[in-house]
Design a protein around this motif. Structure first.
Motif, PDB file in Angstrom:
ATOM      1  N   THR A 120       3.133   2.355 -61.955  1.00 34.87           N
ATOM      2  CA  THR A 120       3.213   2.953 -60.475  1.00 34.87           C
ATOM      3  C   THR A 120       3.127   1.889 -59.439  1.00 34.87           C
ATOM      4  O   THR A 120       1.958   0.999 -59.281  1.00 34.87           O
ATOM      5  CB  THR A 120       2.375   4.063 -60.325  1.00 34.87           C
ATOM      6  N   SER A 170       2.677   6.405 -54.806  1.00 34.41           N
ATOM      7  CA  SER A 170       2.748   7.821 -55.128  1.00 34.41           C
ATOM      8  C   SER A 170       2.376   8.420 -53.838  1.00 34.41           C
ATOM      9  O   SER A 170       1.167   8.098 -53.210  1.00 34.41           O
ATOM     10  CB  SER A 170       1.908   8.312 -56.102  1.00 34.41           C
ATOM     11  N   THR A 213       6.641   9.685 -56.622  1.00 37.53           N
ATOM     12  CA  THR A 213       6.199   8.447 -57.255  1.00 37.53           C
ATOM     13  C   THR A 213       7.487   7.480 -57.790  1.00 37.53           C
ATOM     14  O   THR A 213       8.019   7.804 -58.577  1.00 37.53           O
ATOM     15  CB  THR A 213       5.319   9.095 -58.536  1.00 37.53           C
ATOM     16  N   THR A 220       5.527  15.479 -54.404  1.00 38.01           N
ATOM     17  CA  THR A 220       4.816  14.306 -54.772  1.00 38.01           C
ATOM     18  C   THR A 220       5.951  13.413 -55.100  1.00 38.01           C
ATOM     19  O   THR A 220       6.607  13.565 -56.151  1.00 38.01           O
ATOM     20  CB  THR A 220       3.761  14.553 -55.688  1.00 38.01           C
ATOM     21  N   GLN A 244       8.102   4.136 -59.739  1.00 41.88           N
ATOM     22  CA  GLN A 244       7.420   3.278 -60.845  1.00 41.88           C
ATOM     23  C   GLN A 244       8.665   2.222 -60.965  1.00 41.88           C
ATOM     24  O   GLN A 244       9.833   2.382 -61.020  1.00 41.88           O
ATOM     25  CB  GLN A 244       7.192   4.258 -62.025  1.00 41.88           C
TER      26      GLN A 244
END
Length: 173
Positions: free
Chosen positions: A78, A81, A65, A63, A67
């Protein structure tokens, strides 16, 4: 693992922004790693040492992500993602010619493996830096955090087995 962090920062082009890595952290489950160390050089380049002691096979998931640090606030928003099958994504990246070029650039900074299964060994990255033209053009100047979580299990399942987590902070200016 960290490869995905570096790839996501490397995929889009712009000729105006520069970058500076400001922090890196890495944690790996003792089930999979005997040791892990991540640090920045005096020139703000990324270094990583991983002693993998268990084979990473098909079924490994990542995963990613991205930000952005909110101005005047100590919190991140965020931007996106993605959750992906790590081995399948790696195979697909190596098939596309343009993506293959970008992936090879990341590989030139260390001895990361290019396919699954990822066998137990010592892996490293040395002096990784972003080339100016590789910074995503749609990102405004500011501070960003790239969070990479690697695991086995279902994306939203409760019984996820953690493999490794990497957090990379970068300033675009």
């Amino acid at each position: 693992m960290l490869l995905w962090l570096l790839l996501i920062l490397f995929f889009c082009e712009s000729f105006t922004l520069r970058s500076k890595f400001t922090n890196i952290s890495a944690v790996c489950s003792h089930e999979f790693c005997s040791s892990i160390k991540a640090w920045l050089t005096a020139k703000d380049e990324v270094n990583l040492d991983i002693h993998l002691n268990n084979t990473l096979r098909n079924g490994l998931r990542t995963t990613l992500t991205l930000q952005q640090l909110m101005d005047g606030q100590n919190r991140y928003q965020t931007l996106f993602s993605y959750d992906m099958d790590t081995c399948q994504t790696l195979r697909n990246l190596l098939q596309g010619s343009l993506m293959k070029i970008w992936l090879r650039n990341v590989f030139k900074y260390g001895n990361l493996t290019e396919r699954c299964p990822i066998k137990p060994a010592y892996y490293n990255i040395r002096n990784f830096q972003l080339e100016t033209h590789s910074i995503p053009g749609y990102l405004p100047s500011g501070f960003y955090r790239l969070h990479d979580t690697n695991y086995y299990g279902k994306p939203k399942g409760r019984q996820r087995r953690s493999v490794a987590t990497f957090i990379l902070d970068v300033k675009f200016y």
